[in-house]
Design a protein around this motif. Structure first.
Motif, PDB file in Angstrom:
ATOM      1  N   HIS A  33       0.861  -1.168   0.000  1.00  0.00           N
ATOM      2  CA  HIS A  33       0.000   0.000   0.000  1.00  0.00           C
ATOM      3  C   HIS A  33       0.906   1.228   0.000  1.00  0.00           C
ATOM      4  N   TYR A  34       0.394   2.306  -0.547  1.00  0.00           N
ATOM      5  CA  TYR A  34       1.198   3.516  -0.659  1.00  0.00           C
ATOM      6  C   TYR A  34       0.471   4.655   0.043  1.00  0.00           C
ATOM      7  N   GLN A  35       1.204   5.358   0.893  1.00  0.00           N
ATOM      8  CA  GLN A  35       0.609   6.481   1.617  1.00  0.00           C
ATOM      9  C   GLN A  35       1.249   7.789   1.165  1.00  0.00           C
ATOM     10  N   PRO A  36       0.425   8.784   0.811  1.00  0.00           N
ATOM     11  CA  PRO A  36       0.986  10.029   0.288  1.00  0.00           C
ATOM     12  C   PRO A  36       1.827  10.811   1.294  1.00  0.00           C
TER      13      PRO A  36
ATOM     14  N   VAL B  98      10.079  12.672  11.868  1.00  0.00           N
ATOM     15  CA  VAL B  98       9.602  12.838  13.240  1.00  0.00           C
ATOM     16  C   VAL B  98       8.614  11.726  13.553  1.00  0.00           C
ATOM     17  N   ASP B  99       8.869  10.990  14.607  1.00  0.00           N
ATOM     18  CA  ASP B  99       7.988   9.863  14.924  1.00  0.00           C
ATOM     19  C   ASP B  99       6.579  10.335  15.275  1.00  0.00           C
ATOM     20  N   GLN B 100       5.624   9.511  14.893  1.00  0.00           N
ATOM     21  CA  GLN B 100       4.223   9.906  15.103  1.00  0.00           C
ATOM     22  C   GLN B 100       3.845  10.035  16.568  1.00  0.00           C
ATOM     23  N   SER B 101       4.609   9.417  17.463  1.00  0.00           N
ATOM     24  CA  SER B 101       4.287   9.553  18.886  1.00  0.00           C
ATOM     25  C   SER B 101       4.430  10.999  19.365  1.00  0.00           C
ATOM     26  N   PHE B 102       5.344  11.748  18.734  1.00  0.00           N
ATOM     27  CA  PHE B 102       5.499  13.156  19.117  1.00  0.00           C
ATOM     28  C   PHE B 102       4.400  14.015  18.505  1.00  0.00           C
TER      29      PHE B 102
ATOM     30  N   GLU C  45       5.440  12.291  10.544  1.00  0.00           N
ATOM     31  CA  GLU C  45       4.501  11.204  10.249  1.00  0.00           C
ATOM     32  C   GLU C  45       3.352  11.221  11.252  1.00  0.00           C
ATOM     33  N   GLY C  46       2.240  10.631  10.858  1.00  0.00           N
ATOM     34  CA  GLY C  46       1.090  10.559  11.757  1.00  0.00           C
ATOM     35  C   GLY C  46       0.315  11.856  11.880  1.00  0.00           C
TER      36      GLY C  46
ATOM     37  N   GLY D   4       0.311  11.347   6.789  1.00  0.00           N
ATOM     38  CA  GLY D   4      -0.653  10.967   7.811  1.00  0.00           C
ATOM     39  C   GLY D   4      -2.046  10.880   7.234  1.00  0.00           C
ATOM     40  N   TYR D   5      -2.967  10.396   8.075  1.00  0.00           N
ATOM     41  CA  TYR D   5      -4.333  10.160   7.609  1.00  0.00           C
ATOM     42  C   TYR D   5      -4.985  11.427   7.065  1.00  0.00           C
ATOM     43  N   LEU D   6      -4.542  12.619   7.534  1.00  0.00           N
ATOM     44  CA  LEU D   6      -5.101  13.875   7.016  1.00  0.00           C
ATOM     45  C   LEU D   6      -4.982  13.948   5.497  1.00  0.00           C
TER      46      LEU D   6
END
Ligand code: C2E
Ligand code: MG
Ligand code: MG
Ligand code: MG
Length: 267
Positions: A43-46, A202-206, A237-238, A258-260
């Motif tokens: 799968h590819y995420q933009p 940047v990790d999505q947790s931040f 990310e995220g 990210g999902y946005l």
């Protein structure tokens, strides 16, 4: 009971442990079959720039299980790493991505898009990793600068010298490198001076609690500044909300995923 079995006999039977082991063996066999019967898909995420324009995608593997389920990497990557199957899986991912780049080269709407690929430690440490990637890129005749390899801190720190050599050789071909999940490892920052990176991720947790948690906001901002001062781009990310996106833009972040902007999907 155990005692009566004799001094040198250890009886060990834990049904829970037993079923855990059985499930693991089943999963391992299924994974092997999955490689053989090509049950994996990408799968590819933009990934977008500050204007929301697509600049690339990240390839994320999924397992199309024969029972109809789509299994996420969190359920099989670790086992694939432990069993070494990740090397074949990783090769398949690279081949598929290069083929996709080659297709997109003829599509004016997509020819500018880069593809980021997650590379696992065992895959990266293959003695012929540089040759494998170079050969794929050359055979397909693609623009190598559209291929971005995502590495993690722990992978890089295992053998820094070797990692630098591999990265340097691939950079000569035009391949670029992104440091995934940045800030979640236990590493010092000194290695950033010597690694030929192009991007920090940047990790999505931040990003997740950035707007409600001052500390996460401070870390996200610091990573963006660090990237700027090191002369590498920074991608977050995220990113799920417009407010997060705006905050990151205001703080100088270059690109966003990210999902946005879109969930991972077949493209
Ligand atoms: P990663 O490389 O850090 O990938 C980002 C993960 O965050 C992906 O999960 C993605 O679907 C998810 N994500 C994207 N946007 C959002 C968002 O807005 N919110 C939230 N909550 N999550 C978001 P996924 O696809 O399940 O992949 C998980 C991990 O599996 C990846 O983390 C990567 O470490 C690994 N992985 C995926 N594909 C491959 C592969 O081909 N090879 C290897 N070695 N590892 C892979
Ligand atoms: Mg990644
Ligand atoms: Mg990541
Ligand atoms: Mg991650």
């Amino acid at each position: 009971q155990a005692k009566s079995a004799g001094r040198n006999t250890v009886r060990f039977f834990d049904p829970e442990m037993q079923s855990l082991i059985e499930r693991r063996v089943t999963l391992e066999n299924e994974l092997r079959d999955a490689l053989h019967y090509k049950q994996f898909i990408l799968h590819y995420q933009p990934q977008v720039d500050r204007n929301g324009r697509s600049v690339g995608v990240e390839a994320l593997v999924r397992w199309q299980h024969p029972d109809g389920r789509i299994i996420p990497p969190s359920e099989f990557i670790e086992l694939a790493e432990e069993t070494g199957l990740i090397v074949s899986l990783g090769s398949w991912v690279l081949e598929t991505v290069v083929a996709r780049l080659s297709e997109w080269a003829n599509d004016p709407e997509r020819s500018h898009l880069s593809i980021a690929v997650n590379v696992s430690a065992r895959q990266f440490r293959q003695p012929d990793f540089v040759e494998i990637v170079s050969r794929l890129v050359e055979a397909a005749g693609i623009d190598a600068s559209l291929l971005r390899l995502e590495l993690t801190e722990s992978l890089l720190l295992e053998n820094m010298e070797e990692a630098i050599a591999t990265m340097t050789a691939l950079k000569k071909q035009g391949v670029s490198f992104s440091l995934d999940d940045f800030g979640t490892g236990y590493s010092s920052l000194a290695y950033l001076k010597v690694l030929p990176l192009d991007e920090l991720k940047v990790d999505q947790s931040f990003v997740r609690d950035m707007l409600f948690d001052e500390k996460n906001a401070a870390i996200a901002r610091a990573i963006v500044n660090l990237g700027q001062n090191l002369g590498v781009t920074v991608i977050a990310e995220g990113v799920e909300t417009d407010a997060q996106w705006q905050f990151l833009i205001e703080n100088g972040c270059h690109s966003f995923q990210g999902y946005l902007f879109g969930h991972p999907s077949e493209m």
